[in-house]
Design a protein around this motif. Sequence first.
Motif, short mmCIF file in Angstrom:
data_model
loop_
_atom_site.label_atom_id
_atom_site.label_comp_id
_atom_site.label_asym_id
_atom_site.label_seq_id
_atom_site.Cartn_x
_atom_site.Cartn_y
_atom_site.Cartn_z
N CYS A 1 38.79 45.03 44.99
CA CYS A 1 38.82 43.56 45.05
C CYS A 1 40.02 42.99 44.32
O CYS A 1 40.57 41.97 44.74
N ALA A 2 40.44 43.63 43.25
CA ALA A 2 41.64 43.16 42.55
C ALA A 2 42.86 43.31 43.44
O ALA A 2 43.71 42.42 43.50
N MET A 3 42.93 44.42 44.16
CA MET A 3 44.06 44.63 45.07
C MET A 3 44.03 43.61 46.21
O MET A 3 45.07 43.05 46.57
N LEU A 4 42.87 43.37 46.75
CA LEU A 4 42.76 42.40 47.85
C LEU A 4 42.99 40.98 47.38
O LEU A 4 43.51 40.15 48.14
N ALA A 5 42.63 40.68 46.15
CA ALA A 5 42.81 39.32 45.62
C ALA A 5 44.29 38.93 45.63
O ALA A 5 44.61 37.75 45.85
N THR B 1 32.44 38.21 36.68
CA THR B 1 32.57 37.18 35.65
C THR B 1 31.21 36.85 35.05
O THR B 1 31.07 36.75 33.82
N ALA B 2 30.19 36.69 35.90
CA ALA B 2 28.85 36.36 35.41
C ALA B 2 28.32 37.47 34.50
O ALA B 2 27.75 37.20 33.43
N TRP B 3 28.50 38.72 34.91
CA TRP B 3 28.01 39.84 34.10
C TRP B 3 28.75 39.91 32.76
O TRP B 3 28.13 40.03 31.70
N LEU B 4 30.08 39.84 32.82
CA LEU B 4 30.85 39.90 31.58
C LEU B 4 30.50 38.73 30.66
O LEU B 4 30.38 38.91 29.44
N ALA B 5 30.33 37.54 31.23
CA ALA B 5 29.97 36.37 30.42
C ALA B 5 28.63 36.59 29.72
O ALA B 5 28.48 36.24 28.53
N LEU C 1 39.20 38.42 30.00
CA LEU C 1 39.04 39.86 29.83
C LEU C 1 39.21 40.58 31.16
O LEU C 1 39.89 41.61 31.25
N MET C 2 38.60 40.04 32.21
CA MET C 2 38.71 40.64 33.54
C MET C 2 40.18 40.69 33.97
O MET C 2 40.64 41.72 34.48
N ALA C 3 40.92 39.61 33.76
CA ALA C 3 42.34 39.58 34.12
C ALA C 3 43.13 40.60 33.31
O ALA C 3 44.03 41.26 33.83
N THR C 4 42.78 40.75 32.05
CA THR C 4 43.46 41.71 31.19
C THR C 4 43.20 43.14 31.67
O THR C 4 44.11 43.96 31.74
N VAL C 5 41.95 43.43 32.00
CA VAL C 5 41.60 44.77 32.50
C VAL C 5 42.35 45.06 33.79
O VAL C 5 42.95 46.13 33.95
N GLY D 1 45.11 43.65 34.92
CA GLY D 1 46.54 43.76 34.63
C GLY D 1 46.88 45.08 33.95
O GLY D 1 47.91 45.68 34.23
N ALA D 2 46.01 45.52 33.07
CA ALA D 2 46.23 46.80 32.38
C ALA D 2 46.19 47.97 33.37
O ALA D 2 46.97 48.92 33.24
N MET D 3 45.30 47.88 34.36
CA MET D 3 45.25 48.92 35.40
C MET D 3 46.59 48.98 36.13
O MET D 3 47.16 50.07 36.33
N LEU D 4 47.07 47.82 36.56
CA LEU D 4 48.32 47.76 37.32
C LEU D 4 49.49 48.26 36.48
O LEU D 4 50.32 49.03 36.97
N ALA D 5 49.56 47.82 35.24
CA ALA D 5 50.68 48.22 34.39
C ALA D 5 50.67 49.73 34.14
O ALA D 5 51.72 50.38 34.22
#
Length: 159
Positions: free
Chosen positions: A69-73, A95-99, A124-128, A130-134
């Motif tokens: 989903c991150a790739m498709l987003a 987001t709901a689960w992490l919140a 946090l989700m965006a950081t995770v 982004g960290a995957m991509l980097a």
Amino acid sequence: MQISKPTIHHHFPSKADLVQTVVRRYRQQARDGMAAMERVIAGPGERLQAYTGYWEACIRDGTASLCVCAMLAAEMPAIPSVVADEVRGHFLDLTAWLATVLEQGASAGVFQLRGTPEAEAMALMATVHGAMLAARAYGDPAIFKTIIGPSLAQLSRAA
């Protein structure tokens, strides 16, 4: 058994139908994983570690692709709306689960939130992601932990 193009078209009349089905199944697997963490892992700190640890292991071992989903987003303007709806749904689920995990942790004194649980979850989700991509881009799995570590440390600081 061989899967032929006519067989795929019989079950999925269009590429959008195929991708929507793949993303829908991915979403269900993710929801099942989050529910399993709720049942098996007692504390919110440990749940958050399990979530980030899963992606860290995937990056380190190369055993799984990045979040579908991150790739498709990244391609939302170009993908069919039925697929975009599923991708958006995954982000809402996560987001709901992490919140919830972050809110539980804040209530227990495990996490210190700087904003609302939802805003912290999205950050946090965006950081995770982004960290995957980097980590993949640099070809260095250690970069995942280098990027995600400060975010987890900031959340864990005592109030």
